[in-house]
Design a protein around this motif. Sequence first.
Motif, PDB file in Angstrom:
ATOM      1  N   GLN A   1      82.285 -71.392  71.592  1.00  0.00           N
ATOM      2  CA  GLN A   1      81.934 -69.986  71.604  1.00  0.00           C
ATOM      3  C   GLN A   1      81.417 -69.568  72.976  1.00  0.00           C
ATOM      4  O   GLN A   1      80.867 -70.377  73.718  1.00  0.00           O
ATOM      5  CB  GLN A   1      80.890 -69.706  70.540  1.00  0.00           C
ATOM      6  N   PHE A   2      81.623 -68.322  73.310  1.00  0.00           N
ATOM      7  CA  PHE A   2      81.080 -67.794  74.554  1.00  0.00           C
ATOM      8  C   PHE A   2      80.831 -66.306  74.393  1.00  0.00           C
ATOM      9  O   PHE A   2      81.301 -65.669  73.461  1.00  0.00           O
ATOM     10  CB  PHE A   2      81.981 -68.098  75.758  1.00  0.00           C
ATOM     11  N   SER A   3      80.058 -65.771  75.327  1.00  0.00           N
ATOM     12  CA  SER A   3      79.621 -64.390  75.249  1.00  0.00           C
ATOM     13  C   SER A   3      80.053 -63.633  76.499  1.00  0.00           C
ATOM     14  O   SER A   3      79.900 -64.116  77.611  1.00  0.00           O
ATOM     15  CB  SER A   3      78.097 -64.361  75.108  1.00  0.00           C
ATOM     16  N   ILE A   4      80.573 -62.452  76.290  1.00  0.00           N
ATOM     17  CA  ILE A   4      81.019 -61.585  77.375  1.00  0.00           C
ATOM     18  C   ILE A   4      80.026 -60.435  77.483  1.00  0.00           C
ATOM     19  O   ILE A   4      79.852 -59.666  76.532  1.00  0.00           O
ATOM     20  CB  ILE A   4      82.437 -61.063  77.090  1.00  0.00           C
ATOM     21  N   GLY A   5      79.352 -60.346  78.615  1.00  0.00           N
ATOM     22  CA  GLY A   5      78.386 -59.285  78.839  1.00  0.00           C
ATOM     23  C   GLY A   5      79.074 -57.990  79.220  1.00  0.00           C
ATOM     24  O   GLY A   5      80.066 -57.984  79.950  1.00  0.00           O
ATOM     25  N   ILE A   6      78.545 -56.880  78.724  1.00  0.00           N
ATOM     26  CA  ILE A   6      79.025 -55.548  79.063  1.00  0.00           C
ATOM     27  C   ILE A   6      77.958 -54.939  79.974  1.00  0.00           C
ATOM     28  O   ILE A   6      76.822 -54.736  79.543  1.00  0.00           O
ATOM     29  CB  ILE A   6      79.234 -54.681  77.802  1.00  0.00           C
ATOM     30  N   LEU A   7      78.329 -54.681  81.212  1.00  0.00           N
ATOM     31  CA  LEU A   7      77.366 -54.248  82.217  1.00  0.00           C
ATOM     32  C   LEU A   7      77.763 -52.928  82.874  1.00  0.00           C
ATOM     33  O   LEU A   7      78.943 -52.601  82.950  1.00  0.00           O
ATOM     34  CB  LEU A   7      77.239 -55.315  83.311  1.00  0.00           C
ATOM     35  N   ARG A   8      76.733 -52.224  83.313  1.00  0.00           N
ATOM     36  CA  ARG A   8      76.919 -51.036  84.158  1.00  0.00           C
ATOM     37  C   ARG A   8      75.855 -51.123  85.236  1.00  0.00           C
ATOM     38  O   ARG A   8      74.669 -51.220  84.935  1.00  0.00           O
ATOM     39  CB  ARG A   8      76.767 -49.748  83.366  1.00  0.00           C
ATOM     40  N   GLU A   9      76.302 -51.134  86.484  1.00  0.00           N
ATOM     41  CA  GLU A   9      75.392 -51.201  87.639  1.00  0.00           C
ATOM     42  C   GLU A   9      74.406 -52.360  87.512  1.00  0.00           C
ATOM     43  O   GLU A   9      73.211 -52.211  87.774  1.00  0.00           O
ATOM     44  CB  GLU A   9      74.667 -49.880  87.827  1.00  0.00           C
TER      45      GLU A   9
ATOM     46  N   VAL B   1      79.844 -59.095  73.746  1.00  0.00           N
ATOM     47  CA  VAL B   1      80.835 -59.435  72.732  1.00  0.00           C
ATOM     48  C   VAL B   1      80.912 -60.951  72.707  1.00  0.00           C
ATOM     49  O   VAL B   1      81.089 -61.581  73.750  1.00  0.00           O
ATOM     50  CB  VAL B   1      82.219 -58.833  73.078  1.00  0.00           C
ATOM     51  N   GLY B   2      80.752 -61.533  71.532  1.00  0.00           N
ATOM     52  CA  GLY B   2      80.854 -62.977  71.389  1.00  0.00           C
ATOM     53  C   GLY B   2      82.193 -63.359  70.790  1.00  0.00           C
ATOM     54  O   GLY B   2      82.695 -62.675  69.892  1.00  0.00           O
ATOM     55  N   LEU B   3      82.787 -64.416  71.305  1.00  0.00           N
ATOM     56  CA  LEU B   3      84.033 -64.955  70.763  1.00  0.00           C
ATOM     57  C   LEU B   3      83.784 -66.384  70.320  1.00  0.00           C
ATOM     58  O   LEU B   3      83.267 -67.198  71.082  1.00  0.00           O
ATOM     59  CB  LEU B   3      85.146 -64.907  71.810  1.00  0.00           C
TER      60      LEU B   3
ATOM     61  N   MET C   1      86.785 -70.760  82.959  1.00  0.00           N
ATOM     62  CA  MET C   1      87.354 -69.500  82.519  1.00  0.00           C
ATOM     63  C   MET C   1      86.690 -68.382  83.317  1.00  0.00           C
ATOM     64  O   MET C   1      85.482 -68.366  83.493  1.00  0.00           O
ATOM     65  CB  MET C   1      87.102 -69.326  81.022  1.00  0.00           C
ATOM     66  N   ASP C   2      87.501 -67.460  83.793  1.00  0.00           N
ATOM     67  CA  ASP C   2      86.995 -66.374  84.602  1.00  0.00           C
ATOM     68  C   ASP C   2      87.398 -65.049  83.962  1.00  0.00           C
ATOM     69  O   ASP C   2      88.489 -64.930  83.416  1.00  0.00           O
ATOM     70  CB  ASP C   2      87.562 -66.488  86.017  1.00  0.00           C
ATOM     71  N   LEU C   3      86.521 -64.078  84.045  1.00  0.00           N
ATOM     72  CA  LEU C   3      86.807 -62.763  83.495  1.00  0.00           C
ATOM     73  C   LEU C   3      86.019 -61.729  84.282  1.00  0.00           C
ATOM     74  O   LEU C   3      84.810 -61.859  84.448  1.00  0.00           O
ATOM     75  CB  LEU C   3      86.417 -62.684  82.017  1.00  0.00           C
TER      76      LEU C   3
ATOM     77  N   ILE D   1      81.851 -63.010  81.701  1.00  0.00           N
ATOM     78  CA  ILE D   1      81.347 -64.063  80.822  1.00  0.00           C
ATOM     79  C   ILE D   1      79.914 -64.393  81.224  1.00  0.00           C
ATOM     80  O   ILE D   1      79.630 -64.663  82.393  1.00  0.00           O
ATOM     81  CB  ILE D   1      82.257 -65.292  80.867  1.00  0.00           C
ATOM     82  N   LEU D   2      79.015 -64.359  80.244  1.00  0.00           N
ATOM     83  CA  LEU D   2      77.611 -64.649  80.497  1.00  0.00           C
ATOM     84  C   LEU D   2      77.388 -66.151  80.606  1.00  0.00           C
ATOM     85  O   LEU D   2      78.028 -66.942  79.910  1.00  0.00           O
ATOM     86  CB  LEU D   2      76.740 -64.078  79.376  1.00  0.00           C
TER      87      LEU D   2
END
Length: 190
Positions: free
Chosen positions: A64-72, A79-81, A1-3, A15-16
Amino acid sequence: MDLDLSLGDGLHAHILSVDDAALLVEATHRETAPSLWAARPVGPYAFQDAQAALSLWDPAAQGQFSIGILREGRLLGAVGLMPDGPRSMEMAYWIRPEERRRGIASQAVHAVTFWAHNALDAARIWLEINPRNEPSLHLAQRVGYHFEQRLPRHCREWSAENTEHDSWHDCLIWIHLSERAPALPDHDHS
């Protein structure tokens, strides 16, 4: 899975994986409350604990997987799903302490909700919120979630290792269905 999802304001989501363990260690170094990852939530993560936690959140295993929110390149939150049935997922979110109340959680929850509806064909996404967590209750309303039910003494406090000696609190379930798609107001900064 790619995001690789742009959230605006220089924020992007991906995705982390275990390779992001150092980001998790740095992001949680000031955390005193339980964080999102692992079987038992903790505050700051040591590197090995971060690797172990992130290895459990593996989208390749259809779990389950975790989506990291990043800046620079800096992890600001996640956010975990957590799939819980056909076309249904629980969502959880966490923002590092010094970045809270800046609209990051609203942007992330809004974007990931619609990404999950479209990319993962999730018809129902739900949040489990402590009734005392006013910021999360406001966020749920603001990004288009709707109150579904109250579950008495459903959520664990994690104040004790043994579940029998731990405290439990009510949880409010808020849902977002794929046919409900209100836009997030541009002026939101909570």
